[in-house]
Design a protein around this motif. Structure first.
Motif, short mmCIF file in Angstrom:
data_model
loop_
_atom_site.label_atom_id
_atom_site.label_comp_id
_atom_site.label_asym_id
_atom_site.label_seq_id
_atom_site.Cartn_x
_atom_site.Cartn_y
_atom_site.Cartn_z
N ASP A 26 119.57 -26.18 -38.26
CA ASP A 26 118.40 -25.94 -37.41
C ASP A 26 118.65 -26.30 -35.95
O ASP A 26 117.80 -26.89 -35.28
CB ASP A 26 117.17 -26.70 -37.93
CG ASP A 26 116.74 -26.21 -39.30
OD1 ASP A 26 116.92 -25.01 -39.59
OD2 ASP A 26 116.24 -27.03 -40.10
N ARG B 228 119.31 -19.25 -31.83
CA ARG B 228 120.51 -18.69 -32.44
C ARG B 228 120.70 -19.22 -33.85
O ARG B 228 120.25 -20.30 -34.19
CB ARG B 228 121.72 -19.08 -31.60
CG ARG B 228 121.64 -18.51 -30.19
CD ARG B 228 122.77 -18.98 -29.34
NE ARG B 228 124.03 -18.46 -29.84
CZ ARG B 228 125.20 -19.00 -29.52
NH1 ARG B 228 125.27 -20.04 -28.73
NH2 ARG B 228 126.31 -18.49 -29.99
N ARG B 229 121.39 -18.44 -34.65
CA ARG B 229 121.72 -18.86 -36.00
C ARG B 229 122.70 -20.04 -35.94
O ARG B 229 123.53 -20.14 -35.04
CB ARG B 229 122.36 -17.70 -36.77
CG ARG B 229 121.40 -16.56 -37.04
CD ARG B 229 121.99 -15.47 -37.93
NE ARG B 229 123.41 -15.48 -38.11
CZ ARG B 229 124.28 -14.67 -37.47
NH1 ARG B 229 123.84 -13.80 -36.60
NH2 ARG B 229 125.57 -14.74 -37.72
N ASP B 230 122.59 -20.91 -36.94
CA ASP B 230 123.44 -22.10 -36.99
C ASP B 230 124.92 -21.74 -37.02
O ASP B 230 125.73 -22.40 -36.36
CB ASP B 230 123.09 -22.95 -38.20
CG ASP B 230 121.75 -23.64 -38.07
OD1 ASP B 230 121.25 -23.77 -36.94
OD2 ASP B 230 121.21 -24.08 -39.10
N ASP B 231 125.29 -20.70 -37.75
CA ASP B 231 126.71 -20.35 -37.82
C ASP B 231 127.24 -19.85 -36.49
O ASP B 231 128.40 -20.09 -36.14
CB ASP B 231 127.00 -19.36 -38.96
CG ASP B 231 126.22 -18.07 -38.85
OD1 ASP B 231 125.19 -18.03 -38.16
OD2 ASP B 231 126.64 -17.09 -39.49
#
Length: 124
Positions: A74, A43-46
Motif C-alpha cells: 500500500d 501506483r501499484r506496489d510492484d
C-alpha cells in the motif's frame, strides 16, 4: 501543454472537478478529472518496488540486488539488508521517499563500515 501539477493547481484554485483537454486549435480532445490526476500518484506496489530496486538501488546507488530487500505494501516501503557504509542509509531512504507513490519508508539496514564516526582531534 500543461503539467499535471499546473492542472491540479488550476482545478483547486477554480474549485472545479474537471478540465477540458484541447489541441492547438481548441478542438476538444477529452476531459481530465481529479481522479485522473490522482491516479498518477497511486501506483501499484510492484511498480514502486521495481523502480526502487532498479533505478534507486541498482543504477543510482550501484548496489547488488542481494544487498537490500525491498517490500512494498500500500505504498509503504520496507528496506532490509546490509550496505557497506553507514552514510549510505539516509541517502537510500531519501531517494526512496522521492519515488512517486511512496507513502512511507522504514529501514532495517545494517552497515559494515561506520564512516560516520568522527575521529578524535588533538589540541595543539
Amino acid at each position: 501543454e500543461w503539467s499535471v501539477v499546473e492542472a491540479a493547481r488550476l482545478m483547486e484554485a477554480q474549485h472545479v472537478k474537471r478540465l477540458p483537454v484541447v489541441d492547438e486549435t481548441d478542438r476538444l480532445l477529452g476531459i481530465i478529472s481529479r481522479g485522473d490526476l490522482l491516479r498518477i500518484f497511486l501506483r501499484r506496489d510492484d511498480a514502486i518496488r521495481d523502480e526502487i530496486t532498479e533505478d534507486v538501488l541498482r543504477r543510482t546507488m550501484r548496489l547488488a540486488p542481494s544487498e537490500v530487500t525491498v517490500e512494498v505494501h500500500d505504498g509503504r516501503v520496507d528496506l532490509s539488508g546490509s550496505v557497506e557504509f553507514r552514510s549510505l542509509i539516509p541517502v537510500i531512504e531519501r531517494l526512496c521517499r522521492s519515488v512517486d507513490g511512496v507513502v512511507r519508508v522504514s529501514e532495517r539496514l545494517s552497515y559494515r563500515t561506520d564512516d560516520a564516526r568522527r575521529s578524535p582531534t588533538t589540541a595543539t
